[in-house]
Write a protein that holds these residues in place. Sequence first.
Motif, PDB file in Angstrom:
ATOM      1  N   ARG A 167      73.006  16.026  25.105  1.00 50.53           N
ATOM      2  CA  ARG A 167      71.893  16.183  24.182  1.00 50.53           C
ATOM      3  C   ARG A 167      71.179  14.848  24.108  1.00 50.53           C
ATOM      4  O   ARG A 167      71.827  13.803  23.899  1.00 50.53           O
ATOM      5  CB  ARG A 167      72.383  16.570  22.790  1.00 50.53           C
ATOM      6  N   LEU A 168      69.884  14.843  24.309  1.00 53.82           N
ATOM      7  CA  LEU A 168      69.135  13.603  24.173  1.00 53.82           C
ATOM      8  C   LEU A 168      68.849  13.358  22.697  1.00 53.82           C
ATOM      9  O   LEU A 168      68.046  14.054  22.073  1.00 53.82           O
ATOM     10  CB  LEU A 168      67.832  13.675  24.978  1.00 53.82           C
ATOM     11  N   ASN A 189      63.449  11.887  16.988  1.00 50.79           N
ATOM     12  CA  ASN A 189      64.162  12.388  18.161  1.00 50.79           C
ATOM     13  C   ASN A 189      63.519  13.671  18.684  1.00 50.79           C
ATOM     14  O   ASN A 189      63.325  13.834  19.899  1.00 50.79           O
ATOM     15  CB  ASN A 189      65.633  12.660  17.817  1.00 50.79           C
ATOM     16  N   LEU A 190      63.173  14.572  17.777  1.00 50.66           N
ATOM     17  CA  LEU A 190      62.558  15.824  18.196  1.00 50.66           C
ATOM     18  C   LEU A 190      61.204  15.582  18.832  1.00 50.66           C
ATOM     19  O   LEU A 190      60.856  16.212  19.852  1.00 50.66           O
ATOM     20  CB  LEU A 190      62.423  16.766  17.002  1.00 50.66           C
ATOM     21  N   ALA A 191      60.440  14.645  18.278  1.00 50.84           N
ATOM     22  CA  ALA A 191      59.110  14.343  18.817  1.00 50.84           C
ATOM     23  C   ALA A 191      59.202  13.725  20.215  1.00 50.84           C
ATOM     24  O   ALA A 191      58.376  14.008  21.090  1.00 50.84           O
ATOM     25  CB  ALA A 191      58.363  13.406  17.869  1.00 50.84           C
ATOM     26  N   ILE A 192      60.213  12.885  20.447  1.00 47.34           N
ATOM     27  CA  ILE A 192      60.354  12.198  21.735  1.00 47.34           C
ATOM     28  C   ILE A 192      60.991  13.083  22.793  1.00 47.34           C
ATOM     29  O   ILE A 192      60.519  13.180  23.934  1.00 47.34           O
ATOM     30  CB  ILE A 192      61.181  10.900  21.562  1.00 47.34           C
ATOM     31  N   TYR A 193      62.096  13.756  22.433  1.00 49.93           N
ATOM     32  CA  TYR A 193      62.888  14.468  23.430  1.00 49.93           C
ATOM     33  C   TYR A 193      62.596  15.967  23.517  1.00 49.93           C
ATOM     34  O   TYR A 193      63.035  16.620  24.466  1.00 49.93           O
ATOM     35  CB  TYR A 193      64.385  14.260  23.145  1.00 49.93           C
ATOM     36  N   GLY A 194      61.889  16.504  22.520  1.00 47.67           N
ATOM     37  CA  GLY A 194      61.538  17.913  22.567  1.00 47.67           C
ATOM     38  C   GLY A 194      62.751  18.818  22.661  1.00 47.67           C
ATOM     39  O   GLY A 194      63.755  18.619  21.970  1.00 47.67           O
ATOM     40  N   LYS A 195      62.714  19.823  23.528  1.00 49.01           N
ATOM     41  CA  LYS A 195      63.812  20.789  23.611  1.00 49.01           C
ATOM     42  C   LYS A 195      65.099  20.167  24.159  1.00 49.01           C
ATOM     43  O   LYS A 195      66.176  20.744  24.010  1.00 49.01           O
ATOM     44  CB  LYS A 195      63.406  21.993  24.448  1.00 49.01           C
ATOM     45  N   CYS A 196      64.991  18.982  24.777  1.00 47.48           N
ATOM     46  CA  CYS A 196      66.204  18.275  25.231  1.00 47.48           C
ATOM     47  C   CYS A 196      67.012  17.732  24.052  1.00 47.48           C
ATOM     48  O   CYS A 196      68.137  17.262  24.236  1.00 47.48           O
ATOM     49  CB  CYS A 196      65.848  17.127  26.173  1.00 47.48           C
ATOM     50  N   GLY A 256      72.987  21.089  22.659  1.00 46.10           N
ATOM     51  CA  GLY A 256      72.988  20.493  23.991  1.00 46.10           C
ATOM     52  C   GLY A 256      72.476  21.414  25.087  1.00 46.10           C
ATOM     53  O   GLY A 256      72.137  22.578  24.852  1.00 46.10           O
ATOM     54  N   HIS A 257      72.384  20.875  26.279  1.00 45.45           N
ATOM     55  CA  HIS A 257      72.023  21.617  27.481  1.00 45.45           C
ATOM     56  C   HIS A 257      72.737  20.916  28.635  1.00 45.45           C
ATOM     57  O   HIS A 257      73.503  19.990  28.409  1.00 45.45           O
ATOM     58  CB  HIS A 257      70.496  21.640  27.690  1.00 45.45           C
ATOM     59  N   GLY A 258      72.525  21.348  29.868  1.00 44.58           N
ATOM     60  CA  GLY A 258      73.290  20.747  30.956  1.00 44.58           C
ATOM     61  C   GLY A 258      72.544  20.691  32.265  1.00 44.58           C
ATOM     62  O   GLY A 258      71.450  21.252  32.417  1.00 44.58           O
TER      63      GLY A 258
END
Length: 274
Positions: A151-152, A162-169, A174-176
């Motif tokens: 998770r970024l 964090n949401l503004a910078i990394y968006g859905k990441c 998390g994601h992979g």
Amino acid sequence: MVVATRRFEFSAAHRYWRDDWSAEENERVFGPYTSPYGHGHNYTLDVSITGELDERTGMVMNMTELKAIVNEVLEEFDHKHLNYDTPYFRDQVPTTENLVRVLWRLIAARLPAHARLKHLRLYEQPDLWAEYDGVGETQFARLYTFAAAHRLHAPALSDEENLAIYGKCNNPNGHGHNYTLEVTVQGPIDPATGMLVDLEWLDRTVHSVIDRLHLRHLDREIPAFADRPSTAENIIVYLWNELAPLLEGRLALLRLWETRKNIFSYAGPSVIPA
């Protein structure tokens, strides 16, 4: 100067073997590559040339001319057994590292005066290749893969930032990715084995590091990312710091594919002049 590259292919067999070693020593060093009948590859050769542009043609060199020169060289190797059908490996093992240097010598000698051989990359397999530029040490590269979740999220930033910078990441769960890591080592070729580095040792060393990340959640299970975002930039620096000491000064470059479109390279920390 402009650099132009053309790709070539040829097929050949080879065997790793030294007549002055016992069968036991050959098998210990070369393993299955010692098969008495040899084995084969579909080799891919990337030939890069450079030089001043011809004002009339707008080319460094006509690719048709380069194709003829390289194909003339490769005719000696294509559909041949390198050990028995060519004169170049009577006293050296036909490793990828040795073969790329032989090809360099033969191609460079045939180029016209207005073009210069810049770089050769010889693929023995899609995930294994050797490179040579005619001046420095030979490089040897191999691809590795590992899969991980992350998770970024930067601890120093607010949730909103964090949401503004990394968006859905920045998804909390998390994601992979299926990561691909290119490891390039550099150094002198061992005159006895014809290898820059023992491949089994390289594989064991790299896997000793990336296997810690494989099938893990980087932020939650790897201490190095507990206090820093698990960006590909931070991952590749982490991998360098872990691998460089283990590879005993031979690590030259890491390249990390996070996706097919996001690729990151790192050659170690910059040296700041005094």
